[in-house]
Design a protein around this motif. Structure first.
Motif, PDB file in Angstrom:
ATOM      1  N   CYS A  37      -2.431   8.625   4.815  1.00 33.43           N
ATOM      2  CA  CYS A  37      -1.843   9.045   3.542  1.00 33.43           C
ATOM      3  C   CYS A  37      -1.217  10.437   3.617  1.00 33.43           C
ATOM      4  O   CYS A  37      -0.355  10.774   2.805  1.00 33.43           O
ATOM      5  CB  CYS A  37      -2.903   9.055   2.448  1.00 33.43           C
ATOM      6  SG  CYS A  37      -3.796   7.491   2.237  1.00 33.43           S
ATOM      7  N   THR A  96       4.339  12.064 -13.405  1.00 26.26           N
ATOM      8  CA  THR A  96       3.637  11.362 -12.327  1.00 26.26           C
ATOM      9  C   THR A  96       2.400  10.657 -12.851  1.00 26.26           C
ATOM     10  O   THR A  96       2.078   9.535 -12.444  1.00 26.26           O
ATOM     11  CB  THR A  96       3.233  12.360 -11.217  1.00 26.26           C
ATOM     12  OG1 THR A  96       4.409  12.998 -10.707  1.00 26.26           O
ATOM     13  CG2 THR A  96       2.514  11.650 -10.080  1.00 26.26           C
ATOM     14  N   LEU A 100       1.634   6.671 -12.508  1.00 24.49           N
ATOM     15  CA  LEU A 100       0.368   6.161 -11.974  1.00 24.49           C
ATOM     16  C   LEU A 100      -0.293   5.212 -12.974  1.00 24.49           C
ATOM     17  O   LEU A 100      -0.830   4.165 -12.589  1.00 24.49           O
ATOM     18  CB  LEU A 100      -0.572   7.319 -11.644  1.00 24.49           C
ATOM     19  CG  LEU A 100      -0.208   8.144 -10.412  1.00 24.49           C
ATOM     20  CD1 LEU A 100      -1.046   9.415 -10.372  1.00 24.49           C
ATOM     21  CD2 LEU A 100      -0.423   7.335  -9.132  1.00 24.49           C
ATOM     22  N   ARG A 103       0.844   1.846 -12.872  1.00 26.11           N
ATOM     23  CA  ARG A 103       0.366   1.139 -11.684  1.00 26.11           C
ATOM     24  C   ARG A 103      -1.140   0.881 -11.745  1.00 26.11           C
ATOM     25  O   ARG A 103      -1.730   0.431 -10.781  1.00 26.11           O
ATOM     26  CB  ARG A 103       0.695   1.954 -10.426  1.00 26.11           C
ATOM     27  CG  ARG A 103       2.172   2.233 -10.233  1.00 26.11           C
ATOM     28  CD  ARG A 103       2.423   2.980  -8.939  1.00 26.11           C
ATOM     29  NE  ARG A 103       3.817   3.382  -8.793  1.00 26.11           N
ATOM     30  CZ  ARG A 103       4.318   3.965  -7.697  1.00 26.11           C
ATOM     31  NH1 ARG A 103       3.522   4.207  -6.671  1.00 26.11           N
ATOM     32  NH2 ARG A 103       5.594   4.297  -7.635  1.00 26.11           N
ATOM     33  N   ILE A 105      -3.525   3.198 -12.237  1.00 23.28           N
ATOM     34  CA  ILE A 105      -4.319   4.300 -11.684  1.00 23.28           C
ATOM     35  C   ILE A 105      -4.441   5.409 -12.724  1.00 23.28           C
ATOM     36  O   ILE A 105      -3.442   5.960 -13.183  1.00 23.28           O
ATOM     37  CB  ILE A 105      -3.688   4.861 -10.396  1.00 23.28           C
ATOM     38  CG1 ILE A 105      -3.612   3.778  -9.327  1.00 23.28           C
ATOM     39  CG2 ILE A 105      -4.479   6.071  -9.891  1.00 23.28           C
ATOM     40  CD1 ILE A 105      -2.872   4.209  -8.072  1.00 23.28           C
ATOM     41  N   ALA A 197       3.485   9.643  -6.836  1.00 21.32           N
ATOM     42  CA  ALA A 197       2.639   8.509  -7.199  1.00 21.32           C
ATOM     43  C   ALA A 197       2.347   7.634  -5.984  1.00 21.32           C
ATOM     44  O   ALA A 197       1.228   7.133  -5.818  1.00 21.32           O
ATOM     45  CB  ALA A 197       3.296   7.693  -8.305  1.00 21.32           C
ATOM     46  N   ASP A 198       3.340   7.449  -5.128  1.00 25.59           N
ATOM     47  CA  ASP A 198       3.149   6.646  -3.916  1.00 25.59           C
ATOM     48  C   ASP A 198       2.056   7.263  -3.040  1.00 25.59           C
ATOM     49  O   ASP A 198       1.171   6.567  -2.524  1.00 25.59           O
ATOM     50  CB  ASP A 198       4.449   6.551  -3.119  1.00 25.59           C
ATOM     51  CG  ASP A 198       5.483   5.647  -3.782  1.00 25.59           C
ATOM     52  OD1 ASP A 198       5.087   4.840  -4.661  1.00 25.59           O
ATOM     53  OD2 ASP A 198       6.668   5.750  -3.425  1.00 25.59           O
ATOM     54  N   ALA A 201      -1.445   7.087  -4.756  1.00 27.02           N
ATOM     55  CA  ALA A 201      -1.984   5.724  -4.716  1.00 27.02           C
ATOM     56  C   ALA A 201      -2.648   5.452  -3.375  1.00 27.02           C
ATOM     57  O   ALA A 201      -3.710   4.816  -3.325  1.00 27.02           O
ATOM     58  CB  ALA A 201      -0.862   4.716  -4.977  1.00 27.02           C
ATOM     59  N   CYS A 202      -2.054   5.942  -2.309  1.00 31.79           N
ATOM     60  CA  CYS A 202      -2.631   5.747  -0.975  1.00 31.79           C
ATOM     61  C   CYS A 202      -4.013   6.399  -0.886  1.00 31.79           C
ATOM     62  O   CYS A 202      -4.975   5.787  -0.393  1.00 31.79           O
ATOM     63  CB  CYS A 202      -1.697   6.316   0.098  1.00 31.79           C
ATOM     64  SG  CYS A 202      -2.310   6.111   1.796  1.00 31.79           S
ATOM     65  N   VAL A 204      -6.022   7.167  -3.372  1.00 30.56           N
ATOM     66  CA  VAL A 204      -6.955   6.497  -4.275  1.00 30.56           C
ATOM     67  C   VAL A 204      -7.475   5.198  -3.647  1.00 30.56           C
ATOM     68  O   VAL A 204      -8.664   4.871  -3.756  1.00 30.56           O
ATOM     69  CB  VAL A 204      -6.290   6.211  -5.632  1.00 30.56           C
ATOM     70  CG1 VAL A 204      -7.167   5.325  -6.493  1.00 30.56           C
ATOM     71  CG2 VAL A 204      -5.980   7.519  -6.361  1.00 30.56           C
ATOM     72  N   GLU A 205      -6.596   4.482  -3.005  1.00 30.56           N
ATOM     73  CA  GLU A 205      -6.993   3.217  -2.380  1.00 30.56           C
ATOM     74  C   GLU A 205      -7.994   3.433  -1.241  1.00 30.56           C
ATOM     75  O   GLU A 205      -8.724   2.500  -0.883  1.00 30.56           O
ATOM     76  CB  GLU A 205      -5.745   2.498  -1.857  1.00 30.56           C
ATOM     77  CG  GLU A 205      -4.853   1.953  -2.966  1.00 30.56           C
ATOM     78  CD  GLU A 205      -3.483   1.521  -2.450  1.00 30.56           C
ATOM     79  OE1 GLU A 205      -3.257   1.626  -1.221  1.00 30.56           O
ATOM     80  OE2 GLU A 205      -2.646   1.084  -3.274  1.00 30.56           O
TER      81      GLU A 205
END
Length: 207
Positions: A37, A96, A100, A103, A105, A197-198, A201-202, A204-205
Motif C-alpha cells: 500500500c 476524500t 471513502l 465505497r 469505508i 481514497a485508493d 482503501a488498501c 484499511v483492507e
C-alpha cells in the motif's frame, strides 16, 4: 533542543518535498503488512512518525490520540486564519472522506491548529464543522500543540505582523493514521481525493 527539533522538521519536510523517503541500511519490508500500500519507504520505519499527544477539542475537553483516532483518520496541521492553502487542503481531505464513504469505508478528518493563540476551541470547532460534519477540530496550549507537531515531525513558524493579523508558515502534508496502529502514510498536496481514497482503501483492507 528547540533548534534541534526545528532542524529535524526541516530535514523531514525537505525529504518529503524531494519525493523520496529512503530505507535505512539493510532495509526490506521486514514483514510490513502494508508494504503493497505504501507509495514510498520511510527511513527508520513508519513508527518514527506520530505518537501520543494531548490536545483540546471543540468542547474544551482534553483528549488524547487514542480518543481521536478511533477509525482511519486523515490528519492535517494548519490554522483557521490561513488565507489559501489550508482551506484547499482541508476541503480536499473532507472530500476524500466522502469518497471513502461511497465505497463503504468510514473515516474521520482531523484538523490540528498550529495557531492556538487565535484558534480557541470554539473557533477550531466552527472551522471543522463547516468543512465536514465528521471533522474533529483540535487546539491546545502552545506546549501541547508543539508536542503534537514534533510527534508528526511537522514544521510551523509564526511570522511577524499585527497582533491579530499574521501568517504562520507550515508544512502541508496530510497523514493517514489507523487506530491501534498509528501513522502509516502521508499525502502530498497534489493528490486528488480519489487517489487518496485508493491508497486508504488498501491500508484499511490490510488492517
Amino acid at each position: 533542543m528547540t533548534r534541534l527539533y526545528a532542524i529535524l522538521a526541516v530535514v523531514f519536510v525537505a525529504a518529503l518535498a524531494g519525493g523520496t523517503w529512503l530505507m535505512t541500511r539493510g532495509g526490506g519490508d521486514g514483514g510490513d503488512r502494508f508494504a503493497q500500500c505504501r507509495s514510498s519507504k520511510i527511513a527508520g520505519g513508519a513508527e518514527t512518525i506520530g505518537g501520543a499527544f494531548e490536545l483540546v477539542n471543540a468542547a474544551g475537553e482534553t483528549v488524547t490520540d487514542k480518543d481521536v483516532f478511533t477509525e482511519p483518520s486523515i490528519l492535517y496541521f494548519g490554522y483557521t486564519f490561513c488565507p489559501d492553502v489550508c482551506p484547499l487542503d482541508v476541503s480536499r481531505n473532507a472530500e476524500t472522506i466522502d469518497v471513502l464513504a461511497e465505497r463503504g469505508i468510514s473515516a474521520t478528518p482531523v484538523f490540528v491548529s498550529i495557531d492556538p493563540e487565535r484558534d480557541t476551541p470554539e473557533v477550531v470547532g466552527d472551522f471543522a464543522h463547516n468543512m465536514h460534519e465528521k471533522m474533529i477540530g483540535l487546539t491546545g496550549s502552545l506546549d501541547q500543540v508543539k508536542a503534537a507537531s514534533r510527534a508528526y515531525k511537522t514544521y510551523y513558524k509564526k511570522q511577524q505582523g499585527d497582533e491579530d493579523y499574521y501568517l504562520v508558515d507550515h508544512s502541508t502534508f496530510s497523514y493517514l493514521v489507523l487506530p491501534e496502529v498509528g501513522f502509516v502514510e502521508f499525502f502530498r498536496r497534489n493528490e486528488t481525493p480519489e487517489q487518496m481514497a485508493d491508497k486508504i482503501a488498501c491500508f484499511v483492507e490490510n488492517m
